[in-house]
Each structure stands twice: as structure tokens, then as C-alpha cells.
Design a protein around this motif. Structure first.
Motif, short mmCIF file in Angstrom:
data_model
loop_
_atom_site.label_atom_id
_atom_site.label_comp_id
_atom_site.label_asym_id
_atom_site.label_seq_id
_atom_site.Cartn_x
_atom_site.Cartn_y
_atom_site.Cartn_z
N GLY A 8 0.79 -1.22 0.00
CA GLY A 8 0.00 0.00 0.00
C GLY A 8 0.83 1.27 0.00
O GLY A 8 0.31 2.35 -0.27
N ASP A 9 2.12 1.17 0.32
CA ASP A 9 2.99 2.35 0.29
C ASP A 9 3.11 2.88 -1.13
O ASP A 9 3.22 2.10 -2.08
N GLU A 10 3.10 4.18 -1.27
CA GLU A 10 3.36 4.80 -2.56
C GLU A 10 4.84 5.17 -2.60
O GLU A 10 5.34 5.84 -1.69
N ILE A 11 5.52 4.74 -3.65
CA ILE A 11 6.97 4.88 -3.72
C ILE A 11 7.38 5.45 -5.07
O ILE A 11 6.58 5.54 -6.00
N ILE A 12 8.66 5.80 -5.14
CA ILE A 12 9.29 6.14 -6.42
C ILE A 12 10.57 5.31 -6.50
O ILE A 12 11.30 5.19 -5.53
N THR A 13 10.78 4.72 -7.66
CA THR A 13 11.99 3.91 -7.84
C THR A 13 13.17 4.81 -8.17
O THR A 13 13.00 5.99 -8.49
N ILE A 14 14.36 4.24 -8.12
CA ILE A 14 15.54 5.03 -8.45
C ILE A 14 15.57 5.39 -9.94
O ILE A 14 16.27 6.30 -10.34
N GLY A 15 14.73 4.71 -10.73
CA GLY A 15 14.61 5.02 -12.15
C GLY A 15 13.56 6.06 -12.44
O GLY A 15 13.36 6.44 -13.59
N GLY A 16 12.83 6.51 -11.41
CA GLY A 16 11.84 7.56 -11.59
C GLY A 16 10.42 7.07 -11.81
O GLY A 16 9.56 7.84 -12.19
N ILE A 17 10.15 5.79 -11.57
CA ILE A 17 8.81 5.25 -11.76
C ILE A 17 8.03 5.37 -10.45
O ILE A 17 8.48 4.92 -9.41
N PHE A 18 6.85 5.97 -10.55
CA PHE A 18 5.97 6.09 -9.40
C PHE A 18 5.05 4.88 -9.36
O PHE A 18 4.56 4.44 -10.39
N LEU B 195 4.80 -3.75 -8.04
CA LEU B 195 4.25 -2.40 -8.02
C LEU B 195 3.11 -2.27 -9.00
O LEU B 195 3.13 -2.85 -10.09
N GLU B 196 2.12 -1.48 -8.64
CA GLU B 196 1.07 -1.07 -9.56
C GLU B 196 1.44 0.33 -10.02
O GLU B 196 1.54 1.24 -9.21
N VAL B 197 1.70 0.48 -11.32
CA VAL B 197 2.18 1.77 -11.83
C VAL B 197 1.15 2.48 -12.68
O VAL B 197 1.40 3.59 -13.14
N LYS C 252 -4.12 -1.31 -14.20
CA LYS C 252 -3.86 -2.71 -14.52
C LYS C 252 -2.43 -2.96 -15.01
O LYS C 252 -2.17 -3.93 -15.70
N VAL C 253 -1.50 -2.08 -14.69
CA VAL C 253 -0.10 -2.27 -15.07
C VAL C 253 0.69 -2.60 -13.81
O VAL C 253 0.71 -1.83 -12.86
N LYS C 254 1.31 -3.78 -13.83
CA LYS C 254 2.11 -4.22 -12.69
C LYS C 254 3.52 -4.50 -13.15
O LYS C 254 3.73 -5.05 -14.23
N ILE C 255 4.49 -4.12 -12.32
CA ILE C 255 5.88 -4.45 -12.61
C ILE C 255 6.51 -5.00 -11.35
O ILE C 255 6.06 -4.73 -10.24
N LYS C 256 7.55 -5.78 -11.54
CA LYS C 256 8.31 -6.31 -10.42
C LYS C 256 9.68 -5.67 -10.42
O LYS C 256 10.31 -5.58 -11.47
N VAL C 257 10.11 -5.23 -9.24
CA VAL C 257 11.44 -4.65 -9.08
C VAL C 257 12.08 -5.24 -7.84
O VAL C 257 11.38 -5.80 -6.99
N GLY D 106 13.66 3.98 -4.41
CA GLY D 106 14.43 5.15 -4.04
C GLY D 106 13.88 5.91 -2.85
O GLY D 106 14.64 6.38 -2.02
N ASN D 107 12.54 6.02 -2.77
CA ASN D 107 11.96 6.82 -1.70
C ASN D 107 10.50 6.44 -1.51
O ASN D 107 9.83 6.06 -2.46
N VAL D 108 10.03 6.57 -0.29
CA VAL D 108 8.62 6.36 0.01
C VAL D 108 7.94 7.72 -0.01
O VAL D 108 8.34 8.63 0.73
N ILE D 109 6.94 7.87 -0.88
CA ILE D 109 6.23 9.14 -0.99
C ILE D 109 5.15 9.22 0.09
O ILE D 109 4.99 10.24 0.74
#
Length: 96
Positions: A47-57, A70-72, A75-80, A86-89
Motif C-alpha cells: 500500500g505504500d506509494e513509492i518512487i523507484t531510483i529510475g523515476g517510476i511512481f 508495483l502497480e504503476v 492494470k499495469v504491474k511491474i516487479k522490481v 528510491g523513496n517512500v512518498i
């Protein structure tokens, strides 16, 4: 063998002083930042909203070991990897 302390301080004092300054200005702050980052990565939760070091929210859907799903978008999911975060928003709201 006689060791002259004033000669020792004259020769090695500046070197010791430079190392102390280097430690307090560079090494110690870096260790503190690394500790804070490690704590942030260990406290991630779904449930945390984050930003990756690559800039993906995204929003964390699932965490398994070192893989974070991550749900970006709609219906778009990616695995990292966990280390790619990079940071928790915004922390997830805790249900009571």
C-alpha cells in the motif's frame, strides 16, 4: 630507542588531523544515510506509494523477499528488486 613526541606530533599530527576531518565530513554522514536507507527499505509495506531510483511512481501490491510488485497504472504491474526503491512518498494507511 628514544622517541621524541614533539617530532612525532609534527610529522604525523597533520595526517591524523586530515583523517579525522575526512571521517567526520565524509565517512560518518555516508554511514548515517545508508542506515536510514536500510531502515526505509526494511519498513516497506503493501500500500505504500513509492518512487523507484529510475523515476517510476507506483504503489506496492506485494512484497516477497527481495521482489516488490508495483502497480504503476491502470492494470499495469511491474516487479522490481527492493533495492530499486528510491523513496517512500506516502506510507499506507493503517487499518484499525
Amino acid at each position: 630507542m628514544y622517541l621524541n613526541t614533539s617530532l612525532f606530533i609534527q610529522q604525523f599530527g597533520p595526517l591524523i588531523l586530515i583523517f579525522a576531518i575526512f571521517y567526520f565530513l565524509i565517512i560518518r554522514p555516508q554511514q548515517k544515510r545508508e542506515k536510514e536507507r536500510r531502515n526505509m527499505l526494511n519498513s516497506l509495506q503493501e500500500g505504500d506509494e513509492i518512487i523507484t531510483i529510475g523515476g517510476i511512481f507506483g504503489r506496492i501490491l506485494n512484497i516477497k523477499d527481495d521482489v516488490v510488485t508495483l502497480e504503476v497504472g491502470d492494470k499495469v504491474k511491474i516487479k522490481v528488486t527492493r533495492s530499486a526503491i528510491g523513496n517512500v512518498i506516502k506510507k499506507a494507511e493503517k487499518e484499525t
